[in-house]
Enzyme design. Sequence first.
Site, PDB file in Angstrom:
ATOM      1  N   CYS A  45      14.743 -38.908   3.286  1.00  0.00           N
ATOM      2  CA  CYS A  45      15.863 -37.957   3.319  1.00  0.00           C
ATOM      3  C   CYS A  45      16.809 -38.190   2.137  1.00  0.00           C
ATOM      4  O   CYS A  45      17.415 -39.251   2.030  1.00  0.00           O
ATOM      5  CB  CYS A  45      16.575 -38.138   4.667  1.00  0.00           C
ATOM      6  SG  CYS A  45      18.245 -37.489   4.752  1.00  0.00           S
ATOM      7  N   CYS A  48      20.448 -38.847   3.058  1.00  0.00           N
ATOM      8  CA  CYS A  48      20.558 -40.185   3.660  1.00  0.00           C
ATOM      9  C   CYS A  48      20.696 -41.240   2.565  1.00  0.00           C
ATOM     10  O   CYS A  48      21.468 -42.191   2.699  1.00  0.00           O
ATOM     11  CB  CYS A  48      19.331 -40.505   4.510  1.00  0.00           C
ATOM     12  SG  CYS A  48      19.099 -39.406   5.913  1.00  0.00           S
TER      13      CYS A  48
END
Length: 119
Positions: A45, A48
């Site tokens: 991600c 993230c």
Amino acid sequence: MTTDTATDAGTGNANEPQYVDGTADLDALVAENDVVLADFYADWCGPCQMIEPIVERLAAETDAAVAKVDVDANQQLAAAYGVRGVPTLVLFADGEQVEEIVGMQGEEQLRSLIERYTE
């Protein structure tokens, strides 16, 4: 010897994120700390990865303990907290879930959110 104070510079708990593996790990961290920020993330991600240095600074500079939860390795735990997208940040205060933030957030937003519960 372990200490419960987040102000001691030598306590690993207070200064760096703790990687959580399973419900029991997260429950123990929440039970041991007044305020816990759980970062539900995935290695693949992009947002993230962008929020990771912010989360690390918050672990070092605030009185909150920080838990890192890999949603791919902990799918049941993520599902238990209704995590549908990453990053999702869940804030616990006094053993209870009090906030949930989905998506990329700025450091100041997160810091002020934590300080609402740590002061």
